[in-house]
Design a protein around this motif. Structure first.
Motif, PDB file in Angstrom:
ATOM      1  N   PHE A   1       7.399   4.851   3.871  1.00 58.18           N
ATOM      2  CA  PHE A   1       6.094   5.502   3.866  1.00 58.18           C
ATOM      3  C   PHE A   1       5.773   6.232   5.149  1.00 58.18           C
ATOM      4  CE2 PHE A   1       6.057   2.240   0.757  1.00 58.18           C
ATOM      5  CZ  PHE A   1       5.582   2.918  -0.330  1.00 58.18           C
TER       6      PHE A   1
ATOM      7  N   SER B   1       0.911   5.925  15.229  1.00 52.50           N
ATOM      8  CA  SER B   1       1.655   5.343  14.126  1.00 52.50           C
ATOM      9  C   SER B   1       0.730   4.447  13.304  1.00 52.50           C
ATOM     10  CB  SER B   1       2.825   4.532  14.682  1.00 52.50           C
ATOM     11  OG  SER B   1       3.706   4.229  13.659  1.00 52.50           O
TER      12      SER B   1
ATOM     13  N   THR C   1       0.623   8.964   4.551  1.00 48.82           N
ATOM     14  CA  THR C   1      -0.093   8.665   3.309  1.00 48.82           C
ATOM     15  C   THR C   1      -0.900   9.883   2.866  1.00 48.82           C
ATOM     16  OG1 THR C   1      -0.219   6.380   4.028  1.00 48.82           O
ATOM     17  CG2 THR C   1      -1.625   7.010   2.198  1.00 48.82           C
TER      18      THR C   1
HETATM   19  N1  LIG Z   1       2.738   1.407  -0.365  1.00 55.04           N
HETATM   20  C1  LIG Z   1       2.021   0.826   0.620  1.00 55.04           C
HETATM   21  N2  LIG Z   1       1.531  -0.404   0.440  1.00 55.04           N
HETATM   22  C2  LIG Z   1       0.807  -1.008   1.386  1.00 55.04           C
HETATM   23  N3  LIG Z   1       0.530  -0.475   2.559  1.00 55.04           N
HETATM   24  C3  LIG Z   1       0.981   0.777   2.827  1.00 55.04           C
HETATM   25  C4  LIG Z   1       1.767   1.479   1.879  1.00 55.04           C
HETATM   26  N4  LIG Z   1       2.087   2.676   2.402  1.00 55.04           N
HETATM   27  C5  LIG Z   1       1.550   2.712   3.630  1.00 55.04           C
HETATM   28  N5  LIG Z   1       0.878   1.601   3.898  1.00 55.04           N
HETATM   29  C6  LIG Z   1       0.124   1.278   5.099  1.00 55.04           C
HETATM   30  O1  LIG Z   1      -0.747   2.342   5.346  1.00 55.04           O
HETATM   31  C7  LIG Z   1      -0.895   2.541   6.737  1.00 55.04           C
HETATM   32  C8  LIG Z   1      -0.641   3.978   7.056  1.00 55.04           C
HETATM   33  O2  LIG Z   1       0.697   4.274   6.851  1.00 55.04           O
HETATM   34  P1  LIG Z   1       1.316   5.705   7.099  1.00 55.04           P
HETATM   35  O3  LIG Z   1       2.754   5.608   6.793  1.00 55.04           O
HETATM   36  O4  LIG Z   1       0.538   6.686   6.341  1.00 55.04           O
HETATM   37  O5  LIG Z   1       1.100   5.891   8.657  1.00 55.04           O
HETATM   38  P2  LIG Z   1       1.641   7.086   9.567  1.00 55.04           P
HETATM   39  O6  LIG Z   1       0.445   7.638  10.245  1.00 55.04           O
HETATM   40  O7  LIG Z   1       2.467   7.984   8.779  1.00 55.04           O
HETATM   41  O8  LIG Z   1       2.503   6.314  10.626  1.00 55.04           O
HETATM   42  P3  LIG Z   1       3.885   6.789  11.316  1.00 55.04           P
HETATM   43  O9  LIG Z   1       3.501   7.710  12.451  1.00 55.04           O
HETATM   44  O10 LIG Z   1       4.484   5.526  11.773  1.00 55.04           O
HETATM   45  O11 LIG Z   1       4.673   7.449  10.261  1.00 55.04           O
HETATM   46  C9  LIG Z   1       0.091   1.597   7.421  1.00 55.04           C
HETATM   47  O12 LIG Z   1      -0.634   0.494   7.912  1.00 55.04           O
HETATM   48  C10 LIG Z   1       0.999   1.179   6.328  1.00 55.04           C
HETATM   49  O13 LIG Z   1       1.405  -0.143   6.519  1.00 55.04           O
END
Ligand SMILES: Nc1ncnc2c1ncn2[C@@H]1O[C@H](COP(=O)(O)OP(=O)(O)OP(=O)(O)O)[C@@H](O)[C@H]1O
Ligand SMILES: [Mg+2]
Lengths: 246, 552
Positions: free
Chosen positions: B551, A40, A46
């Protein structure tokens, strides 16, 4: 091997000072089923959102059929109509029936006639087993049903590639199966898919390739047998063992 | 000695004569006269206060006085009767005469055909004609006829409201109480008051700056039916003897209606009555029961009230509709996302300017009272741009633009309250911002803000009352018209309150029905409070609203 449909080159993304993706490089070829796994916060969503231009990449290129879609001249809306996306939270339109959800994009974006759109929508709703519910509103459906409708909605646009962002994470365990079954079917039919998931068994069975991400970089990627059976990186091993133990 | 005796004898004789006289007085016949005792300055009742002119009321501790009593006393004296006063309701006059309870009645019976069949009327004992009060050193004091009052600001007593028509270009004004009206004449705010003679005479005793214009008997007089002017006594039908005797004495007072002579006589007696009770110029004309007054108001002004309510509804509906249109336009523009990379500098600059203007608009119209906006716009357009709006255009414009300012914030809040996933879902299938708004976001926004639209409509129903400042005759204006004529403030306010309440409650019920019909989907968060509209600050949709959740 055919020309890659999607080429990600040196993609980086930061939110302010927070670097979320760093120098991501990988290709997706037609018919590929690529799964992205990782802890996570490692940046999987992203990455997917950058590919769909829901986020603007900070640097790097995303080539779609050879064209850089991060260029100023590209219209994000018409690009997105070719790249389907299925969200963890379904994002069905609350003010429309199931059928309408699957038709609106076709009529508004692809300018198809109502009849054509309806026939096409019905085809995919049947495919995901949701044809008996065409007049239901999203609020009346279970999570698994909603997700199947969301998949049908994406398919009805006849996308060249489908992005899935943890499609089963918001579902009760008994509903996970029905959605994965639909996705398995899709994979078999030769659909190009890029899937973020925590369903390791599914990833191993279905994917042609697995990408492991850690802290915004691709740590390891390869065929599922290799990545799950014989991971090269310490981080991958650690992640997998933690995952299996849970 | 003889001298002394003769003096004693004389005194005794005088005493005897006196006592005989006294006995003779007691033997005099009684004239029983009915008066109402509640019709200032003609009659009233009061406690004894040492004034010998007061006459004791039969079967009462109280005494009667007033113009009726003065005349009754004179008649009794001239005809050689002892006067007895019987207090009667004017509705009982005819019966009391027929049953012989009284021999004659004073003011209270109108000398019309209907009453003439039941009783016999004397010649008038007062001419309560319609006169005009003006300022003694004012421009209208030389008016010689009604038409000379042309263009004046006039107050018209309720019962003479028809007289207004005979003054060319009259500008009718209303006053909450009579002393305010009299003060207004003194201060030249009001030019003339159309009242009856007895009232005018009373006013003149207190307000020496005023003068009374009397056109009676000339071609330039107000046209008022004689029965309203001529105040007559009445006797039992067929009592020709008493009728004749009374007429003889009354004619001595009026010389068979020699105007100058008559009014001099009558006015001096009236003056006597008034000076004993000058307070009456402040008195309310009549005190009927609450329900009676409501009925009376409704019979006379029902149509006025309903027309006013119709106007109020029309302005509210039109204002709310266009307010919503404005609100949606502004709210949508305020939430247009800016793509820093792809949107041209010009487009972004333009958008910023438009947004700044819209914010100013919202702040100005939410931050000032509508009554001030109404005056500002209506007269401002005239002054600054030489635009003479007709008052309807002005009313629609003001209510729309005011509602629009509130709706803009409501719509913006409503759009922001829609789950961002809805936008992303639409984007993901390639829909443009406009398509997303039209097909997905705005329909949901509309559903969410229906309660707010309803609130605004209800507020408009109430707030259009301030438009009377630009002469819109809405429901509240109809109230002012009604009380101006009948002085029944509470009763009229009650009617108006009930009409307003009916309109707002019916609206509430209909809105709730509409909400139900549109489906109480669990997926909709219905905004029931103003918190939506209160969210402030410029908002770039959707970036700033994102939460971590979105996100994943
Ligand atoms: N709009 C935003 N502004 C600031 N930080 C962001 C934003 N979107 C995502 N992040 C940060 O980017 C990082 C990656 O987020 P992301 O959602 O891509 O992770 P993930 O691998 O999809 O996690 P998960 O398995 O929980 O979905 C995280 O630390 C998140 O807080
Ligand atoms: Mg994620």
């Amino acid at each position: 091997m055919s020309e890659p449909i999607l080429q990600i080159k040196h993609l980086s993304k930061s939110f302010g000072t927070h670097q979320v993706l760093t120098d991501i490089d990988f290709n997706v070829c037609p018919g590929d089923v690529t799964t992205i796994i990782g802890a996570s916060g490692s940046g999987k969503s992203t990455l997917l959102r950058c590919i769909n231009l829901l986020e603007e990449p900070t640097s790097g290129e995303i080539l779609y059929n050879g064209n850089d879609i991060t260029a100023k001249s590209v219209n994000p809306a018409s690009y997105r109509s070719k790249v389907g996306m299925v969200f963890q939270s379904f994002n069905l339109f609350n003010n429309m029936s199931v059928l309408k959800n699957c038709m609106i994009g076709q009529t508004k974006v692809l300018k198809r006639s109502k009849e054509e759109a309806e026939a096409n929508a019905m085809k995919f709703l049947k495919h995901v087993g949701m044809d008996p519910y065409i007049n239901a509103k999203p609020a009346q459906l279970s999570g698994g049903m909603k997700q199947r409708v969301a998949i049908a909605r994406a398919l009805a646009m006849d996308p060249e590639i489908l992005l899935f962002d943890e499609p089963t994470s918001a579902l009760d365990p008994q509903m996970v199966g029905e959605v994965l079954a639909v996705m398995r079917d899709l994979a078999k039919s030769g659909m190009t898919m890029l899937i973020v998931t925590h369903e390791m068994a599914f990833a191993r069975d279905v994917s042609s390739r697995v990408v492991f991400m850690k802290d915004g970089v691709i740590c390891e990627d390869g065929a599922p047998e290799q990545l799950f059976g014989n991971p090269q990186q310490e981080a991958t091993r650690e992640f997998l063992s933690r995952f299996m133990n849970n | 000695m003889l001298k002394k005796l003769s003096v004693i004898a004389l005194v005794m004789l005088m005493l005897l004569t006196c006592s005989i006289g006294i006995f003779a007085d007691e033997a005099k016949e009684v004239l029983k006269v009915g008066i109402t005792c509640d019709n200032l300055p003609f009659s009233w009742e009061q406690e004894a206060d040492g004034n010998a002119k007061l006459v004791k009321i039969n079967d009462s501790e109280l005494y009667a006085y007033g113009y009726d009593v003065i005349i009754a006393n004179r008649m009794a004296n001239k005809l050689g009767y002892t006067l007895e006063i019987v207090k009667l309701d004017s509705n009982d006059f005819v019966n009391a005469l027929e049953e012989g309870k009284v021999d004659a009645v004073m003011s209270g019976l109108v000398n019309n055909d209907e009453n003439s069949e039941k009783v016999d009327f004397t010649v008038p004992f007062y001419y309560n004609n319609v006169v005009t009060l003006v300022k003694a050193d004012g421009e209208y004091v030389s008016a010689a006829s009604v038409s000379d009052l042309a263009g004046a600001n006039v107050f018209v007593a309720a019962e003479y409201i028809d007289c207004l028509a005979s003054i060319p270009d009259a500008n009718a004004i209303e006053y909450d109480d009579m002393s305010a009206m009299l003060e207004a004449i003194v201060s030249n705010e009001c030019n003339a008051a159309i009242v009856n003679r007895s009232y005018a005479k009373a006013a003149l005793t207190t307000y020496t700056e005023l003068a009374m214009l009397d056109f009676y008997g000339t071609d330039g007089d107000y046209s008022v039916p004689a029965e309203q002017v001529e105040i007559c006594m009445a006797v039992k039908k067929g009592n020709a003897e008493l009728l004749e005797a009374l007429n003889v004495e009354l004619n001595k007072l009026s010389l068979g209606m020699n105007k100058e002579f008559t009014f001099k006589n009558f006015d001096s007696s009236m003056h006597t009555a008034i000076t004993l009770n000058p307070d009456f110029i402040y008195a309310e004309p009549e005190t009927a029961s609450f329900i009676d007054n409501i009925v009376k108001l409704w019979n006379r002004f029902g149509i006025t009230y309903l027309t006013g309510a119709g106007t109020t509804l029309l302005i509210s509906v039109v204002g709310t509709f266009f307010g919503c249109v404005i609100g949606f336009l502004v709210g949508v523009v305020q939430t247009i996302p800016v793509d820093k990379k792809r949107d041209s500098l010009l487009k972004r600059a333009l958008l910023n300017v438009v947004r700044a203007v819209m914010r100013a608009y919202v702040e100005i119209f939410r931050g000032t009272p509508m009554i001030v906006q109404a005056v500002f716009i209506y007269y401002g357009a005239q002054m600054m741009f030489d635009i003479k709006m007709d008052m309807w255009t002005a009313a629609f414009f003001i209510v729309s633009i005011n509602t629009g300012a509130y709706m803009a914030e409501t719509v913006r809040g409503g759009i922001m309250s829609i789950d961002i996933g809805q936008t992303e879902g639409a984007k993901a299938i390639g829909m443009t911002h406009v398509q997303t708004m039209m097909s997905v976001i705005l329909p949901q926004t509309f559903r969410v803000i229906i309660p707010q639209i309803g609130n605004n409509f209800i507020i408009n129903i109430k707030d259009t009352s301030v438009l009377s400042v630009i002469s819109i005759s809405d429901l509240f204006f109809s109230h002012k018209a009604a009380v101006g004529a009948l002085y029944t403030y509470f009763e009229s306010a009650t009617i108006v309150m009930l009409i307003y309440l009916t309109m707002t409650m019916v609206t509430s019920v209909l809105l709730r029905k509409l909400e139900k019909k549109l489906g109480g989907d669990a997926n909709y968060d219905v905004a029931t409070t103003d918190t939506l509209a209160l969210t402030s600050g410029t908002y770039n949709f959707p970036d700033k609203k994102k939460t971590k959740e979105d996100f994943r």
